[in-house]
Motif scaffolding. Structure first.
Motif, PDB file in Angstrom:
ATOM      1  N   GLY A 292       0.802  -1.212   0.000  1.00  0.00           N
ATOM      2  CA  GLY A 292       0.000   0.000   0.000  1.00  0.00           C
ATOM      3  C   GLY A 292       0.835   1.262   0.000  1.00  0.00           C
ATOM      4  O   GLY A 292       0.300   2.363   0.141  1.00  0.00           O
TER       5      GLY A 292
ATOM      6  N   ARG B 116      -3.019   2.580   6.519  1.00  0.00           N
ATOM      7  CA  ARG B 116      -3.291   2.071   5.178  1.00  0.00           C
ATOM      8  C   ARG B 116      -2.357   0.929   4.774  1.00  0.00           C
ATOM      9  O   ARG B 116      -2.370   0.507   3.606  1.00  0.00           O
TER      10      ARG B 116
ATOM     11  N   ARG C 272      -1.226  -2.575   3.959  1.00  0.00           N
ATOM     12  CA  ARG C 272      -1.936  -3.798   3.585  1.00  0.00           C
ATOM     13  C   ARG C 272      -0.936  -4.960   3.580  1.00  0.00           C
ATOM     14  O   ARG C 272       0.038  -4.937   2.837  1.00  0.00           O
TER      15      ARG C 272
ATOM     16  N   ALA D 279      -5.055   0.555  -1.482  1.00  0.00           N
ATOM     17  CA  ALA D 279      -4.922   0.579  -0.025  1.00  0.00           C
ATOM     18  C   ALA D 279      -5.762   1.671   0.620  1.00  0.00           C
ATOM     19  O   ALA D 279      -6.008   1.635   1.831  1.00  0.00           O
TER      20      ALA D 279
ATOM     21  N   HIS E 294      -8.767  -5.743   2.065  1.00  0.00           N
ATOM     22  CA  HIS E 294      -8.298  -6.261   3.355  1.00  0.00           C
ATOM     23  C   HIS E 294      -6.875  -6.807   3.316  1.00  0.00           C
ATOM     24  O   HIS E 294      -6.192  -6.809   4.341  1.00  0.00           O
TER      25      HIS E 294
ATOM     26  N   CYS F  67     -10.614  -8.694  -1.114  1.00  0.00           N
ATOM     27  CA  CYS F  67     -11.461  -7.542  -0.799  1.00  0.00           C
ATOM     28  C   CYS F  67     -12.911  -7.966  -0.582  1.00  0.00           C
ATOM     29  O   CYS F  67     -13.328  -9.059  -0.981  1.00  0.00           O
TER      30      CYS F  67
END
Length: 346
Positions: free
Chosen positions: A94, A159, A161, A215, A221, A310
């Motif tokens: 991210g 943020r 990931r 992100a 996720h 996601c």
């Protein structure tokens, strides 16, 4: 100079020369526990793409390194591919790269300075495209050509990931088509077409910069980039990190067309077999699956795509962002489900 083929100097190429996942796991298990300060948000415990260290509530440093031996013969193309691959790890977390350091190992008695210069220029051109400088590096004289980067980036700690944040029911999206290892094997055999090489170069030099935008979406996720361990290997890392299982629809996988033809004819890398030997016990394929299908899901990707987990409702927005960044190749390939960390390929 034009007669020199870089791949003749390397026993493996690109991410296909990575240490097999099973061997790597055994080696890392022998490493004594180190210092883990509270601001080290991502370290070695989840097999993630990069380390992340928090500086304050709004900023964290993303640090990674990646290098390998030639996957192609053209020096500039080799440099471009290696640099794109190295920066991918920052995007997969991210983050946004801010500068790079070059890692250079060259057989100085075999490669003219002009060839080495073209490798470095290729890598620098990708860094320019990413909007960052090559701010330094290190070089040594070795038997095989080696090139890559240390990538340094920044990210908001909120943020970040990782590959361990997937949730039950998440959709799985792959942003680039598979088949890079297969194409590289075809290149070494002298049977890769000009169009096939162009496709190989297109995808291996496409920056995964969309990762930083993804992100920003709360419903994204988990992310990782698919490289030397193949789709199956990197998805299994995602499963283990989240404590979930995954199901993939084989017919939904995006594949470079010429790679599909080659693998059906038996063309594959040795790394594919090493990958399967390392984690095949955790992969269940349908009863009528062919050997070439196994080779495809274990095919080592050099500078491969992002694997994204996601919320299903967000899948179309994720696909649209990827299409705007790099073209319409991304696909929803499966989903995460409850269960022990195994992968089912239906």
């Amino acid at each position: 100079m034009d007669q020199i083929k870089l791949t003749q100097f390397s026993h493996g190429g690109g991410c296909g020369c990575k240490i097999a996942p099973g061997v790597l796991s055994e080696l890392l298990s022998q490493m004594p526990p180190g210092l883990v300060p509270p601001d080290l948000l991502v370290g070695t415990d989840t097999a993630d793409d990069a380390a992340v260290y928090r500086l304050n509530d709004r900023q964290a440093v993303v640090a990674t390194t990646d290098f390998f031996t030639p996957i192609v013969d053209d020096p500039r193309d080799f440099g471009r591919i290696a640099a794109t691959n190295a920066l991918s790890d920052v995007y997969a977390m991210g983050g946004t790269p801010i500068f790079a350091l070059a890692i250079v190992g060259m057989p100085l008695d075999k490669l003219p300075g002009e060839v080495i210069g073209r490798i470095l220029e290729g890598g620098a051109s990708v860094c320019r495209e990413a909007g960052i400088p090559v701010a330094g590096g290190h070089s040594i004289d070795v038997l095989e050509p080696i090139y890559g980067l240390v990538g340094i980036g920044v990210v908001d700690p909120a943020r970040v990931r990782t590959n361990s944040g997937a949730r039950e029911g998440d959709a799985l999206i792959l942003s680039k088509p598979l088949g890079i290892g297969i194409l590289s094997a075809g290149l070494k055999k002298g049977i890769l077409s000009a169009d096939g090489y162009a496709e190989m170069l297109r995808w291996t030099t496409t920056l995964n910069r969309v990762g930083a935008k993804l992100a920003e979406l709360d419903g994204v996720h988990a992310m990782t980039d698919v490289t030397g361990f193949g789709l199956a290997g990197h998805l299994l890392e995602m499963c283990r990190g989240a404590g979930l299982a995954a199901e993939v629809e084989f017919d939904s996988l995006p594949v470079i067309p010429e790679a599909l033809h080659l693998v059906r004819d038996g063309v594959a890398t040795g790394a594919s077999s090493r990958n399967w030997a390392s984690y095949g016990a955790s992969v269940s394929m349908r009863g009528d699956a062919s050997e070439w299908q196994r080779k495809l899901v274990t095919d080592p990707q050099t500078s491969g795509g992002l694997l994204i987990s996601c919320a299903p409702a967000l899948a179309n927005e994720v696909l649209a962002l990827i299409e705007a960044a790099q073209g319409n190749a991304a696909r929803v390939i499966g989903h995460m489900r409850a269960g022990s960390p195994v992968l089912t390929v239906a």
